[in-house]
Write a protein that holds these residues in place. Structure first.
Motif, mmCIF file in Angstrom:
data_model
loop_
_atom_site.group_PDB
_atom_site.id
_atom_site.type_symbol
_atom_site.label_atom_id
_atom_site.label_comp_id
_atom_site.label_asym_id
_atom_site.label_seq_id
_atom_site.Cartn_x
_atom_site.Cartn_y
_atom_site.Cartn_z
ATOM 1 N N SER A 1 0.851 -1.185 0.000
ATOM 2 C CA SER A 1 0.000 0.000 0.000
ATOM 3 C C SER A 1 0.885 1.233 0.000
ATOM 4 N N LEU A 2 0.646 2.134 -0.955
ATOM 5 C CA LEU A 2 1.285 3.445 -0.965
ATOM 6 C C LEU A 2 0.220 4.447 -0.542
ATOM 7 N N ALA A 3 0.404 5.038 0.632
ATOM 8 C CA ALA A 3 -0.627 5.916 1.203
ATOM 9 C C ALA A 3 -0.052 7.288 1.489
ATOM 10 N N PHE A 4 -0.846 8.310 1.187
ATOM 11 C CA PHE A 4 -0.488 9.693 1.480
ATOM 12 C C PHE A 4 -1.450 10.218 2.547
ATOM 13 N N VAL A 5 -0.922 10.791 3.612
ATOM 14 C CA VAL A 5 -1.757 11.394 4.650
ATOM 15 C C VAL A 5 -2.193 12.774 4.181
ATOM 16 N N SER B 1 -7.614 12.086 6.296
ATOM 17 C CA SER B 1 -7.855 10.879 5.507
ATOM 18 C C SER B 1 -6.548 10.403 4.884
ATOM 19 N N TYR B 2 -6.612 9.233 4.277
ATOM 20 C CA TYR B 2 -5.432 8.628 3.659
ATOM 21 C C TYR B 2 -5.744 8.337 2.198
ATOM 22 N N LEU B 3 -4.902 8.806 1.321
ATOM 23 C CA LEU B 3 -5.068 8.551 -0.102
ATOM 24 C C LEU B 3 -4.253 7.320 -0.459
ATOM 25 N N LEU B 4 -4.935 6.241 -0.808
ATOM 26 C CA LEU B 4 -4.294 4.990 -1.197
ATOM 27 C C LEU B 4 -4.167 4.973 -2.711
ATOM 28 N N LEU B 5 -2.957 4.908 -3.208
ATOM 29 C CA LEU B 5 -2.718 5.019 -4.644
ATOM 30 C C LEU B 5 -2.642 3.646 -5.298
ATOM 31 N N ALA C 1 -7.023 0.570 -8.331
ATOM 32 C CA ALA C 1 -7.494 1.960 -8.410
ATOM 33 C C ALA C 1 -7.203 2.702 -7.118
ATOM 34 N N SER C 2 -6.996 3.996 -7.232
ATOM 35 C CA SER C 2 -6.777 4.845 -6.068
ATOM 36 C C SER C 2 -8.099 5.100 -5.356
ATOM 37 N N GLU C 3 -8.021 5.302 -4.058
ATOM 38 C CA GLU C 3 -9.215 5.630 -3.288
ATOM 39 C C GLU C 3 -8.818 6.339 -2.004
ATOM 40 N N THR C 4 -9.776 7.061 -1.432
ATOM 41 C CA THR C 4 -9.558 7.736 -0.164
ATOM 42 C C THR C 4 -10.044 6.843 0.968
ATOM 43 N N ILE C 5 -9.189 6.650 1.977
ATOM 44 C CA ILE C 5 -9.495 5.795 3.117
ATOM 45 C C ILE C 5 -9.742 6.682 4.330
#
Length: 331
Positions: free
Chosen positions: A204-208, A213-217, A237-241
């Motif tokens: 998982s590549l995640a951006f805070v 929230s966390y953006l999972l790319l 697919a990317s999604e917001t967690i």
């Protein structure tokens, strides 16, 4: 949402990668691909086709990484788009190619169309620019313009190889592009071969984000595709967690950006994840630092740098020994 995702921080065979562009003549009389005699070339992109009649000499790059692709081929743009959240003029992977040159900006968040026109370009490169139809119409009235080649509507995100092939074709440097592509693909392959534990691991590549929230790319984002080149598996697919659903990040490996290790581990929901407790997490820091930005550029220059930077951390995160501490970025 797609544009917002792309603005944050901002091997297939080479022959297959050139499917998005074509030329009326691939070689000159000596058989040398990509020479000036190879023009005109026709490039396909989001808004149709662009014909480049002669080898360009005044190139303006209007996207978020195109400057690097041109520099890799020895072409210094006469102007470029500024980065949104990173001191890009100091990016370590481009210093040799820049050779001390400071390229003028023609906007960052918004493009300054009058400034672009003032540069009298003969080519405007934007295969990763996310310009709209109106901007394209104006720019193409200034000079031949290449708009996005992927990541819009139902078109998948372009790979770095596809973008490099288009830029190389447009600049008349297809042979150099193919040579550099093969060299970098070999470095990816060698790194995976030296670290076979990478292959098939979920990542998982995640951006805070600012709102918590966390953006999972996923595979629709060029930044995450770096890890597939090393053998990892990533989401389609990317999604917001939301913070309440952080268990979605509990994969074999977690790579996380936007905050540092200490700040992230103050979140009890994140700290409780197995991937964090077992030290299978790679913390790469804020968006203003080098490694997250290297992923944002995803260029031949920055990816070479990223392989060297990420490999020790990923190796420690995948050695099946919780006692191994994943090192912090060296930059």
């Amino acid at each position: 949402m797609k544009k917002t995702v792309q603005l944050v921080a901002a091997g297939a065979s080479v022959l297959a990668l050139t499917a998005g562009c074509s030329s009326d003549a691939d070689t000159d009389a000596s058989g040398s691909p990509g020479s000036a005699a190879g023009f005109p070339v026709t490039i396909d992109h989001r808004f149709g086709e662009t014909v480049i009649d002669t080898e360009p000499t005044r190139v303006v790059t209007i996207g978020f990484n195109e400057q690097d692709f041109a520099l890799a081929l020895g072409v210094k743009p006469v102007a470029t788009r500024g980065n949104l959240s990173y001191d890009y003029r100091q990016r370590p992977w481009a210093q040799e190619a820049l050779g001390g040159t400071e390229i003028p900006e023609v906007g960052s968040t918004d493009l300054e169309l009058e400034q672009i026109a003032a540069q009298a370009p003969d080519l405007i490169l934007g295969p990763y620019s996310f310009i709209d139809q109106g901007q394209y119409d104006t720019l193409s009235g200034i000079a031949p313009t290449i708009a996005d080649i992927g990541g819009y509507e139902d078109v998948p995100a372009s790979t770095w190889q596809q973008e490099f092939a288009v830029v190389g074709e447009a600049l008349g440097k297809s042979q150099e592009t193919q040579d550099q592509t093969a060299e970098l693909e070999q470095k990816f392959a060698n790194t995976e071969a030296e670290n076979p534990q990478f292959t098939g691991k979920s990542l998982s590549l995640a951006f805070v984000m600012d709102d918590g929230s966390y953006l999972l790319l996923g595979k629709d984002d060029i930044r995450a595709l770096f890890f597939t080149d090393l053998g990892f598996e990533i989401p389609d697919a990317s999604e917001t967690i939301s913070p309440e659903n952080l268990d979605r990040l509990d994969t074999d490996v977690l790579v996380i950006a936007g905050q540092g290790r200490e700040q992230l581990q103050t979140n009890p929901l994140l700290a409780a994840l197995d991937v964090v407790q077992q030290d299978r997490t790679v913390y790469i820091g804020s968006f203003s630092t080098d490694l997250p930005s290297a992923l944002g550029y995803s260029s031949p220059l920055s990816l070479d740098y990223a392989i060297d930077g990420f490999t020790p951390m990923l190796a420690a995160a995948t050695d099946n020994d919780p006692a191994t501490v994943v090192p912090d970025p060296t930059s």
